[in-house]
Design an enzyme around this catalytic site. Sequence first.
Site, PDB file in Angstrom:
ATOM      1  N   HIS A 171      -8.134   5.383  -1.283  1.00  0.00           N
ATOM      2  CA  HIS A 171      -7.080   4.384  -1.463  1.00  0.00           C
ATOM      3  C   HIS A 171      -6.301   4.707  -2.741  1.00  0.00           C
ATOM      4  O   HIS A 171      -6.896   4.954  -3.779  1.00  0.00           O
ATOM      5  CB  HIS A 171      -7.719   2.991  -1.558  1.00  0.00           C
ATOM      6  CG  HIS A 171      -6.782   1.920  -2.016  1.00  0.00           C
ATOM      7  ND1 HIS A 171      -6.916   1.281  -3.235  1.00  0.00           N
ATOM      8  CD2 HIS A 171      -5.697   1.368  -1.409  1.00  0.00           C
ATOM      9  CE1 HIS A 171      -5.950   0.388  -3.355  1.00  0.00           C
ATOM     10  NE2 HIS A 171      -5.198   0.414  -2.277  1.00  0.00           N
ATOM     11  N   HIS A 184       1.503   3.379  -9.086  1.00  0.00           N
ATOM     12  CA  HIS A 184       0.661   2.185  -8.911  1.00  0.00           C
ATOM     13  C   HIS A 184       0.618   1.497 -10.259  1.00  0.00           C
ATOM     14  O   HIS A 184      -0.161   1.874 -11.128  1.00  0.00           O
ATOM     15  CB  HIS A 184      -0.751   2.554  -8.441  1.00  0.00           C
ATOM     16  CG  HIS A 184      -1.554   1.361  -8.015  1.00  0.00           C
ATOM     17  ND1 HIS A 184      -2.877   1.174  -8.391  1.00  0.00           N
ATOM     18  CD2 HIS A 184      -1.230   0.281  -7.268  1.00  0.00           C
ATOM     19  CE1 HIS A 184      -3.314   0.029  -7.865  1.00  0.00           C
ATOM     20  NE2 HIS A 184      -2.342  -0.524  -7.183  1.00  0.00           N
TER      21      HIS A 184
END
Length: 307
Positions: free
Chosen positions: A26, A105
Amino acid sequence: MESWMSHLPCALWDTPLYHLAIPGSHNAITYCLDMNDRSPVDLTQPDMLQKLDKYMKPLIRPFVYKWAITQEYTIKQQLDCGVRYCDLRIAHRPNDSSTDLYFYHGVYTTLTVETVLMEIREWLDAHPKEVVILSFSHFLGLSPELHMLLLTTIRNIFTSKLCSKTEVVTLRNLWSLGCSVIVSYEHTVASSHSDLWPHIPYWWANKCKAEALIEAFEYRKQHGRPGGFFVTGINLTEDLKYICTHPTESLKDLVMSTYPTLLSWVKEQTPGSRVGSVNIIAGDFITESDFVPTVVKLNEKLLKYPS
């Protein structure tokens, strides 16, 4: 684990990859987030965080980094550990006059997309019987021109290794074709290109407790699995309330404390085509526990209970 696909029993060589249990990463490229304060927080972050970061950077940045890093190992190390699905989130940095693309992110990465894809290509050259699924999604700040540039980059790097979406995706067939890269592309442009697979559904529970995550997946399983590839994301999601009430913690602390519970659940799962079966299972800090061996071992169940 670095060659687990080529070491699978030959009875599984004709099983479609979307019926196998495959370990995934992920937010795979967060090990190289830009720790330089000049990098802005990414534009998907709440307005409040962007403002706080602008005026209180020394106070805010340590929090951003602690909760934004989901993997600490490089892409090659992740592949060596057995990861075969990579969640890749692509961005063009604001106010960047170049056409360079990055991952993001919380903040953006220091490594470009092209650099990381070249590393994957080199790894695949050294492991010709392993197959990697690359999921490109969450595009941020990409114009149509930058999408086309990215597609050109993907094709130039992987060339004949790219697997067409019309192919039968069994190990035996892919080995015979010399294909080892499946590219999933979450954008409308994918439908008009035979070498781009559609977006792979990602079951994301948006929970910060392992028990709540498991409950959400059990509910979804009752309604059956998608027909092709799909991901069960055992990645926990912290909210602002959790971060504020755990000021000394990091995402890694949260993840590592819940892995025993989550991996106990994973061990009970079965790959295959039946209702309730799993396919790709993705997590955070996947090199830090028995995550990969636990997922790969599920394939032994297909020898006992063929799907």
